[in-house]
Motif scaffolding. Sequence first.
Motif, PDB file in Angstrom:
ATOM      1  N   GLN A 292     -16.949 -30.468 -20.420  1.00 43.33           N
ATOM      2  CA  GLN A 292     -17.538 -30.214 -19.107  1.00 43.33           C
ATOM      3  C   GLN A 292     -18.559 -31.280 -18.738  1.00 43.33           C
ATOM      4  O   GLN A 292     -18.616 -31.728 -17.584  1.00 43.33           O
ATOM      5  CB  GLN A 292     -18.195 -28.834 -19.076  1.00 43.33           C
ATOM      6  N   ILE A 293     -19.374 -31.683 -19.701  1.00 44.88           N
ATOM      7  CA  ILE A 293     -20.369 -32.728 -19.428  1.00 44.88           C
ATOM      8  C   ILE A 293     -19.667 -34.026 -19.024  1.00 44.88           C
ATOM      9  O   ILE A 293     -20.069 -34.692 -18.067  1.00 44.88           O
ATOM     10  CB  ILE A 293     -21.273 -32.952 -20.658  1.00 44.88           C
ATOM     11  N   VAL A 294     -18.603 -34.376 -19.753  1.00 44.07           N
ATOM     12  CA  VAL A 294     -17.847 -35.590 -19.409  1.00 44.07           C
ATOM     13  C   VAL A 294     -17.249 -35.460 -18.011  1.00 44.07           C
ATOM     14  O   VAL A 294     -17.305 -36.404 -17.210  1.00 44.07           O
ATOM     15  CB  VAL A 294     -16.741 -35.854 -20.449  1.00 44.07           C
ATOM     16  N   ASP A 295     -16.679 -34.308 -17.698  1.00 40.07           N
ATOM     17  CA  ASP A 295     -16.124 -34.084 -16.358  1.00 40.07           C
ATOM     18  C   ASP A 295     -17.189 -34.303 -15.282  1.00 40.07           C
ATOM     19  O   ASP A 295     -16.915 -34.890 -14.232  1.00 40.07           O
ATOM     20  CB  ASP A 295     -15.592 -32.648 -16.252  1.00 40.07           C
ATOM     21  N   ASP A 296     -18.384 -33.819 -15.551  1.00 44.45           N
ATOM     22  CA  ASP A 296     -19.469 -33.954 -14.578  1.00 44.45           C
ATOM     23  C   ASP A 296     -19.931 -35.405 -14.447  1.00 44.45           C
ATOM     24  O   ASP A 296     -20.361 -35.829 -13.369  1.00 44.45           O
ATOM     25  CB  ASP A 296     -20.638 -33.049 -14.968  1.00 44.45           C
ATOM     26  N   ILE A 297     -19.843 -36.164 -15.530  1.00 52.99           N
ATOM     27  CA  ILE A 297     -20.161 -37.589 -15.466  1.00 52.99           C
ATOM     28  C   ILE A 297     -19.115 -38.329 -14.634  1.00 52.99           C
ATOM     29  O   ILE A 297     -19.446 -39.190 -13.809  1.00 52.99           O
ATOM     30  CB  ILE A 297     -20.234 -38.189 -16.885  1.00 52.99           C
ATOM     31  N   LEU A 298     -17.844 -37.975 -14.836  1.00 53.64           N
ATOM     32  CA  LEU A 298     -16.760 -38.661 -14.126  1.00 53.64           C
ATOM     33  C   LEU A 298     -16.856 -38.476 -12.618  1.00 53.64           C
ATOM     34  O   LEU A 298     -16.341 -39.309 -11.860  1.00 53.64           O
ATOM     35  CB  LEU A 298     -15.402 -38.153 -14.631  1.00 53.64           C
ATOM     36  N   ASP A 299     -17.508 -37.418 -12.189  1.00 58.84           N
ATOM     37  CA  ASP A 299     -17.705 -37.205 -10.753  1.00 58.84           C
ATOM     38  C   ASP A 299     -18.484 -38.358 -10.125  1.00 58.84           C
ATOM     39  O   ASP A 299     -18.392 -38.598  -8.916  1.00 58.84           O
ATOM     40  CB  ASP A 299     -18.446 -35.882 -10.530  1.00 58.84           C
ATOM     41  N   PHE A 300     -19.233 -39.085 -10.975  1.00 59.36           N
ATOM     42  CA  PHE A 300     -20.041 -40.216 -10.498  1.00 59.36           C
ATOM     43  C   PHE A 300     -19.450 -41.572 -10.853  1.00 59.36           C
ATOM     44  O   PHE A 300     -19.844 -42.583 -10.272  1.00 59.36           O
ATOM     45  CB  PHE A 300     -21.455 -40.143 -11.087  1.00 59.36           C
ATOM     46  N   THR A 301     -18.528 -41.607 -11.814  1.00 61.40           N
ATOM     47  CA  THR A 301     -18.090 -42.908 -12.335  1.00 61.40           C
ATOM     48  C   THR A 301     -16.629 -43.233 -12.052  1.00 61.40           C
ATOM     49  O   THR A 301     -16.208 -44.372 -12.266  1.00 61.40           O
ATOM     50  CB  THR A 301     -18.306 -42.971 -13.858  1.00 61.40           C
ATOM     51  N   ARG A 302     -15.847 -42.269 -11.596  1.00 58.48           N
ATOM     52  CA  ARG A 302     -14.432 -42.504 -11.320  1.00 58.48           C
ATOM     53  C   ARG A 302     -14.177 -42.509  -9.816  1.00 58.48           C
ATOM     54  O   ARG A 302     -14.922 -41.896  -9.045  1.00 58.48           O
ATOM     55  CB  ARG A 302     -13.569 -41.435 -11.983  1.00 58.48           C
ATOM     56  N   SER A 303     -13.094 -43.146  -9.438  1.00 63.02           N
ATOM     57  CA  SER A 303     -12.701 -43.181  -8.026  1.00 63.02           C
ATOM     58  C   SER A 303     -11.989 -41.893  -7.643  1.00 63.02           C
ATOM     59  O   SER A 303     -11.579 -41.104  -8.512  1.00 63.02           O
ATOM     60  CB  SER A 303     -11.758 -44.357  -7.777  1.00 63.02           C
ATOM     61  N   SER A 304     -11.822 -41.672  -6.348  1.00 65.45           N
ATOM     62  CA  SER A 304     -11.123 -40.487  -5.864  1.00 65.45           C
ATOM     63  C   SER A 304      -9.693 -40.437  -6.403  1.00 65.45           C
ATOM     64  O   SER A 304      -9.188 -39.370  -6.757  1.00 65.45           O
ATOM     65  CB  SER A 304     -11.106 -40.470  -4.335  1.00 65.45           C
ATOM     66  N   GLU A 305      -9.039 -41.599  -6.489  1.00 70.18           N
ATOM     67  CA  GLU A 305      -7.662 -41.654  -6.977  1.00 70.18           C
ATOM     68  C   GLU A 305      -7.588 -41.264  -8.451  1.00 70.18           C
ATOM     69  O   GLU A 305      -6.677 -40.546  -8.872  1.00 70.18           O
ATOM     70  CB  GLU A 305      -7.093 -43.071  -6.792  1.00 70.18           C
ATOM     71  N   GLN A 306      -8.545 -41.706  -9.233  1.00 69.82           N
ATOM     72  CA  GLN A 306      -8.560 -41.374 -10.655  1.00 69.82           C
ATOM     73  C   GLN A 306      -8.854 -39.903 -10.890  1.00 69.82           C
ATOM     74  O   GLN A 306      -8.304 -39.274 -11.791  1.00 69.82           O
ATOM     75  CB  GLN A 306      -9.593 -42.229 -11.390  1.00 69.82           C
ATOM     76  N   LEU A 307      -9.740 -39.332 -10.076  1.00 74.69           N
ATOM     77  CA  LEU A 307     -10.155 -37.940 -10.249  1.00 74.69           C
ATOM     78  C   LEU A 307      -9.141 -36.952  -9.696  1.00 74.69           C
ATOM     79  O   LEU A 307      -9.073 -35.811 -10.143  1.00 74.69           O
ATOM     80  CB  LEU A 307     -11.506 -37.707  -9.560  1.00 74.69           C
TER      81      LEU A 307
END
Length: 295
Positions: free
Chosen positions: A184-199
């Motif tokens: 969950q923590i990683v998922d929350d980090i990815l909200d800031f570090t990944r693009s819309s296409e990646q997410l």
Amino acid sequence: MLMAAADQIFGASGKKIRPALVFLVSHATAQLTGLSEITPQHRKLAEIIEMIHTASLIHDDVLDDSDKRRGKETVNRVFGTRVAVLAGDFIFAQTSWLLANLENLEVIKLISQVIKDFASGEIKQTTSLYDCDITMQDYLRKSYCKTASLVAASAKGAAIFSGTSNEVKENMYDYGKKLGLAFQIVDDILDFTRSSEQLGKPAGSDLRKGNVTAPVIYALEKQPALKRLIQTEFINPEDLDTAIELVHQSGGIERARELARNMGDSALDCLSCLQKGPMRSSLEGMVDYVLERLH
């Protein structure tokens, strides 16, 4: 209509981490008790776990008014809110029936608690939107209810059906709990570090909806201006982008990464009760897989 709605989300390509975890723990713990192979109960548990997870996603998307899930349109987007709610309820009802047919009271209680935790976690999240006073303990408790509880139950349930000792059951529960929190923590980090296409969903969407996650909690300690942006609910068009930039500048993302790594290390410590070999290595690899998403 309900079956079509269920097919909409089951047809989306998820990671299937939870049923994979059930199978890995099943094999690893079966070695401890002399089972030559995993049982039909192990297999049915894996199905039930994935169904519960999927039902929770349908309801989450209704509450969040989400348009995308796993890169595809959500059930509520395609079929409407009414059908989406009923589809989630339908899948939960099916899992309850399947769970009862396992005829193991310990597992029934374990999974029933997960469903209670889902509701509790959703209430915690809904009542803390745009709340900048949320503590890390609050965040981890909410994350446990919404994510880690099911992962922990997946691991412990598999150990129960292998007939292991209470010590092994609890170690597997703690492994799943720490793994789920790291996820969950990683998922929350990815909200800031990944693009819309990646997410498969808009970047920064959790923050836009008022969810104050680990990177934001850390950032608030260093960036007072962030609090104003969140509390005014990003009233200006540029406010969200400004808030995301402040989170990056604050070091909040790196501190959240360290928190995820610590959770992963704690999960690995729980595997010492298992025999060394391919199954234990795969469970260690699952922690690596979760943390590799940070890069």
